[in-house]
Design a protein around this motif. Structure first.
Motif, mmCIF file in Angstrom:
data_model
loop_
_atom_site.group_PDB
_atom_site.id
_atom_site.type_symbol
_atom_site.label_atom_id
_atom_site.label_comp_id
_atom_site.label_asym_id
_atom_site.label_seq_id
_atom_site.Cartn_x
_atom_site.Cartn_y
_atom_site.Cartn_z
ATOM 1 N N ALA A 1 -26.774 -8.818 34.375
ATOM 2 C CA ALA A 1 -26.095 -9.806 32.923
ATOM 3 C C ALA A 1 -26.574 -9.188 31.817
ATOM 4 O O ALA A 1 -25.770 -9.586 30.742
ATOM 5 N N ARG A 2 -27.774 -8.899 31.539
ATOM 6 C CA ARG A 2 -28.289 -8.499 30.486
ATOM 7 C C ARG A 2 -27.939 -7.002 30.168
ATOM 8 O O ARG A 2 -28.782 -6.513 28.949
ATOM 9 N N ALA B 1 -21.001 -12.087 32.040
ATOM 10 C CA ALA B 1 -20.863 -13.325 32.016
ATOM 11 C C ALA B 1 -20.981 -14.399 33.060
ATOM 12 O O ALA B 1 -21.504 -15.411 33.252
ATOM 13 N N VAL B 2 -20.035 -13.764 33.944
ATOM 14 C CA VAL B 2 -20.069 -14.418 35.432
ATOM 15 C C VAL B 2 -21.319 -14.746 36.061
ATOM 16 O O VAL B 2 -21.907 -15.533 36.579
ATOM 17 N N THR B 3 -22.016 -13.195 36.095
ATOM 18 C CA THR B 3 -23.122 -12.981 36.715
ATOM 19 C C THR B 3 -24.443 -13.764 36.129
ATOM 20 O O THR B 3 -25.501 -14.368 36.851
ATOM 21 N N THR C 1 -13.263 -6.983 32.582
ATOM 22 C CA THR C 1 -14.076 -6.295 31.815
ATOM 23 C C THR C 1 -15.602 -6.275 32.346
ATOM 24 O O THR C 1 -16.070 -7.250 33.060
ATOM 25 N N THR C 2 -16.299 -5.177 32.120
ATOM 26 C CA THR C 2 -17.836 -5.306 32.227
ATOM 27 C C THR C 2 -18.347 -6.553 31.795
ATOM 28 O O THR C 2 -19.498 -7.227 32.323
ATOM 29 N N GLU D 1 -33.422 -11.936 39.976
ATOM 30 C CA GLU D 1 -33.941 -10.994 38.852
ATOM 31 C C GLU D 1 -32.910 -9.685 38.620
ATOM 32 O O GLU D 1 -32.601 -9.477 37.595
ATOM 33 N N ALA D 2 -32.201 -9.365 39.793
ATOM 34 C CA ALA D 2 -31.526 -8.242 39.798
ATOM 35 C C ALA D 2 -30.095 -8.627 39.089
ATOM 36 O O ALA D 2 -29.584 -8.025 38.230
#
Length: 177
Positions: A54-55, A17-19, A11-12, A48-49
């Motif tokens: 991730a956020r 979470a991984v990122t 899922t996205t 930063e990207a």
């Protein structure tokens, strides 16, 4: 958790979470690159990207472009630790592109940033392998249950890859243990 033969359900939120894990592992070693090349922001831009995605940000061109730029930055330094720090940043941005293919090579998208950061720490300490092991232990301790769950959907990390590959396998084993 295979959707069809040879694929993994992702899922996205899994990718975020991984990122986030990858960005958190790469960020502490950015200073190694920046000390060597203070005017080169490409690795920091990649991290930063990764954090932006991730956020809740978009998974698009910015991630790809900053990942490639961080890899180019790694090649622009003769300092091995700085180069590994830039590769950690590249892997952090690239983590968003974990593929839903049930292949061991995909584990590098999950754990590559942590492994490159650990290698950077080793090299910065005169190739002290205890430094890398300590970084791997911290990475294992900070991996969220979501990251461990995603990792468990894939085969174990593949052989090869030199010292970074060894560090990936150490972290893989620790997280699956």
């Amino acid at each position: 958790m295979t959707a069809e033969r040879g694929t993994v359900e992702l899922t996205t939120q899994d990718l975020r979470a991984v990122t986030a894990f990858a960005a958190a592992r790469a960020e502490p070693v950015l200073g190694l690159f920046e000390a060597e090349r203070p005017d080169d922001l490409r690795p920091r831009d990649a991290v930063e990207a990764a954090w932006a995605f991730a956020r809740g940000g978009e998974r698009g061109k910015l991630l790809r472009d900053t990942a490639w730029a961080a890899l180019k930055a790694a090649g622009a330094t003769d300092d091995a630790a700085a180069g590994q720090a830039a590769r950690a940043a590249m892997a952090a941005a690239g983590a968003a592109y974990l593929h839903p293919l049930a292949k061991a090579t995909q584990v590098k998208h999950i754990l590559g940033a942590a492994a490159h950061a650990s290698r950077a720490a080793e090299l910065a300490a005169g190739d002290d392998r205890t430094r890398g092991a300590a970084h791997i232990a911290r990475a294992a301790a900070t991996a969220s249950p979501e990251v461990v769950d995603v990792l468990a959907r894939y085969p174990a990390a593949p052989d090869g890859g030199g010292r970074v590959g060894e560090l990936i396998r150490l972290l893989d084993t620790a997280l699956r243990g």
